[in-house]
Design a protein around this motif. Structure first.
Motif, PDB file in Angstrom:
ATOM      1  N   VAL A  59       0.850  -1.245   0.048  1.00 52.82           N
ATOM      2  CA  VAL A  59       0.006  -0.141  -0.126  1.00 52.82           C
ATOM      3  C   VAL A  59       0.746   1.383  -0.202  1.00 52.82           C
ATOM      4  O   VAL A  59       0.726   2.145  -0.522  1.00 52.82           O
ATOM      5  CB  VAL A  59      -1.039   0.041   1.239  1.00 52.82           C
ATOM      6  N   MET A  60       2.026   1.285   0.662  1.00 57.30           N
ATOM      7  CA  MET A  60       2.987   2.422   0.693  1.00 57.30           C
ATOM      8  C   MET A  60       3.594   2.477  -0.587  1.00 57.30           C
ATOM      9  O   MET A  60       3.710   3.925  -0.946  1.00 57.30           O
ATOM     10  CB  MET A  60       3.906   2.024   2.156  1.00 57.30           C
ATOM     11  N   ALA A  61       3.956   1.641  -1.309  1.00 58.28           N
ATOM     12  CA  ALA A  61       4.351   1.779  -2.643  1.00 58.28           C
ATOM     13  C   ALA A  61       3.386   2.501  -3.463  1.00 58.28           C
ATOM     14  O   ALA A  61       3.770   3.201  -4.293  1.00 58.28           O
ATOM     15  CB  ALA A  61       4.768   0.401  -3.255  1.00 58.28           C
ATOM     16  N   TYR A  62       2.198   1.984  -3.513  1.00 58.58           N
ATOM     17  CA  TYR A  62       1.142   2.587  -4.404  1.00 58.58           C
ATOM     18  C   TYR A  62       0.924   4.101  -3.812  1.00 58.58           C
ATOM     19  O   TYR A  62       0.706   4.827  -4.840  1.00 58.58           O
ATOM     20  CB  TYR A  62      -0.297   2.013  -4.070  1.00 58.58           C
ATOM     21  N   SER A 184      14.014   5.317  -0.987  1.00 59.53           N
ATOM     22  CA  SER A 184      14.994   4.257  -0.595  1.00 59.53           C
ATOM     23  C   SER A 184      14.746   3.748   0.805  1.00 59.53           C
ATOM     24  O   SER A 184      14.996   2.615   0.777  1.00 59.53           O
ATOM     25  CB  SER A 184      16.305   5.202  -0.658  1.00 59.53           C
ATOM     26  N   PHE A 185      14.106   4.513   1.656  1.00 59.00           N
ATOM     27  CA  PHE A 185      13.843   3.755   3.038  1.00 59.00           C
ATOM     28  C   PHE A 185      12.646   2.781   3.037  1.00 59.00           C
ATOM     29  O   PHE A 185      13.101   1.746   3.444  1.00 59.00           O
ATOM     30  CB  PHE A 185      13.409   4.887   3.981  1.00 59.00           C
ATOM     31  N   HIS A 186      11.706   3.122   1.819  1.00 59.87           N
ATOM     32  CA  HIS A 186      10.721   2.116   1.910  1.00 59.87           C
ATOM     33  C   HIS A 186      11.410   0.906   1.083  1.00 59.87           C
ATOM     34  O   HIS A 186      10.931  -0.361   1.373  1.00 59.87           O
ATOM     35  CB  HIS A 186       9.572   2.734   1.030  1.00 59.87           C
ATOM     36  N   LEU A 187      12.228   1.189  -0.026  1.00 54.03           N
ATOM     37  CA  LEU A 187      12.557  -0.077  -0.669  1.00 54.03           C
ATOM     38  C   LEU A 187      13.685  -0.886   0.136  1.00 54.03           C
ATOM     39  O   LEU A 187      13.766  -2.006  -0.008  1.00 54.03           O
ATOM     40  CB  LEU A 187      13.595   0.605  -1.984  1.00 54.03           C
ATOM     41  N   THR A 188      14.182  -0.498   1.041  1.00 54.46           N
ATOM     42  CA  THR A 188      15.077  -1.081   2.036  1.00 54.46           C
ATOM     43  C   THR A 188      14.182  -1.980   2.893  1.00 54.46           C
ATOM     44  O   THR A 188      14.513  -3.225   3.094  1.00 54.46           O
ATOM     45  CB  THR A 188      15.849   0.046   2.745  1.00 54.46           C
ATOM     46  N   SER A 189      13.095  -1.464   3.447  1.00 54.76           N
ATOM     47  CA  SER A 189      12.320  -2.459   4.235  1.00 54.76           C
ATOM     48  C   SER A 189      11.609  -3.271   3.365  1.00 54.76           C
ATOM     49  O   SER A 189      11.451  -4.329   3.873  1.00 54.76           O
ATOM     50  CB  SER A 189      11.116  -1.564   4.686  1.00 54.76           C
ATOM     51  N   VAL A 190      11.232  -3.239   2.170  1.00 54.46           N
ATOM     52  CA  VAL A 190      10.810  -4.009   1.328  1.00 54.46           C
ATOM     53  C   VAL A 190      11.776  -5.222   0.926  1.00 54.46           C
ATOM     54  O   VAL A 190      11.300  -6.527   1.076  1.00 54.46           O
ATOM     55  CB  VAL A 190      10.354  -3.472  -0.077  1.00 54.46           C
ATOM     56  N   VAL A 191      12.945  -4.833   0.651  1.00 53.29           N
ATOM     57  CA  VAL A 191      14.119  -5.769   0.342  1.00 53.29           C
ATOM     58  C   VAL A 191      14.464  -6.879   1.627  1.00 53.29           C
ATOM     59  O   VAL A 191      14.301  -8.073   1.415  1.00 53.29           O
ATOM     60  CB  VAL A 191      15.387  -5.234   0.137  1.00 53.29           C
ATOM     61  N   LEU A 192      14.330  -6.204   2.722  1.00 50.14           N
ATOM     62  CA  LEU A 192      14.609  -7.110   3.880  1.00 50.14           C
ATOM     63  C   LEU A 192      13.516  -7.912   4.236  1.00 50.14           C
ATOM     64  O   LEU A 192      13.801  -8.988   4.504  1.00 50.14           O
ATOM     65  CB  LEU A 192      14.897  -6.162   5.178  1.00 50.14           C
ATOM     66  N   PHE A 193      12.140  -7.452   4.272  1.00 49.95           N
ATOM     67  CA  PHE A 193      11.064  -7.962   4.640  1.00 49.95           C
ATOM     68  C   PHE A 193      10.726  -9.546   3.749  1.00 49.95           C
ATOM     69  O   PHE A 193      10.640 -10.392   4.028  1.00 49.95           O
ATOM     70  CB  PHE A 193       9.823  -7.241   4.954  1.00 49.95           C
TER      71      PHE A 193
END
Length: 254
Positions: A59-62, A184-193
């Motif tokens: 949802v945050m990506a959207y 970049s912060f959201h992408l970092t969370s996405v990759v880790l999770f």
């Protein structure tokens, strides 16, 4: 954006509170045990909030996509009412998915060992202990987890494909830097999770390694919720300045 950001740390906090106290107690206690009811409740709630975090990241990506690609229509497209509906929908999906997994798991028979080789209550350790045929459970778990995880990941991927195509066409180097610093912060969370979640669940119990996967499970259930507040706090200039001063002080002392 801040509405979704406020729900993400709440979800992280809930995951930590569900898992950490009992895990820490087991580390300190000589006799490690857990009742049937407590195991079921902890497993149910941990699945709920894991699903919620997964869907919230989508949802945050959207939300990022609309803010960057359609900024003039942002307040209309992502209205307060839509934000509330999305968050309610995310929690509803998590609760339904968790109820299905919990019910299917505790319908199995457990007639041999009652020693659970895991740090917290999860589905896969119980499937490994069951003396019933677990193929249906594996199929159900794979189907639902794949649906939630893959759909969320595809939403994130498509959102960033549109974001990148937009900024390549219209934005300057300064605009590119601003967008990258936001996403970049959201992408970092996405990759880790998503990385740890996909590794843990998208394979059968025949290739399931207890010792490896329980460590990976701790990463996405405890380490990532602990890192998320730090990751998003780095957007704040004061936090970055404080971190920079602390690093300089450490280098000076060493």
């Amino acid at each position: 954006m801040h509405f979704f950001l406020s729900n993400l740390p709440f979800c992280d906090l809930c995951i930590s509170l569900i898992i950490s106290p009992k895990m820490l107690l087991n580390f300190l206690a000589e006799r490690k045990n857990i009742s049937f009811t407590v195991y079921a409740v902890q497993m149910h709630l941990s699945i709920v909030f894991s699903d919620v975090e997964c869907l919230l990241l989508a949802v945050m990506a959207y939300d990022h996509y609309v803010a960057i690609c359609n900024p003039l229509l942002y307040m209309v497209t992502v209205s307060r009412h839509l934000c509330k509906q999305l968050v309610i929908g995310v929690y509803a999906v998590g609760v339904v998915d968790s109820m299905i997994h919990t019910c299917c798991t505790f319908w199995l028979s457990f007639c041999s060992s009652n020693i659970i080789n895991h740090f917290f209550c999860d589905v896969l350790p119980l499937l490994a202990l069951s003396c019933s045929d677990t193929r249906i459970n594996e199929t159900v778990m794979f189907a639902f987890m794949s649906c939630i995880t893959v759909s969320s990941f595809v939403t994130v991927l498509l959102s960033y494909v549109y974001i990148i195509s937009t900024i390549l066409q219209f934005l300057s180097a300064e605009g590119w830097h601003k967008v990258f610093s936001t996403c970049s912060f959201h992408l970092t969370s996405v990759v880790l999770f998503f990385g740890t979640l996909l590794f843990t669940y998208l394979h059968s119990t025949s290739s399931y390694s207890m010792d490896t996967d329980k460590i990976v499970s701790v990463v996405y259930s405890l380490v990532i919720p602990m890192l998320n507040p730090l990751i998003y706090s780095l957007r704040n200039t004061e936090v970055k300045d404080a971190l920079r001063k602390a690093m300089n002080k450490l280098q000076t002392n060493s």
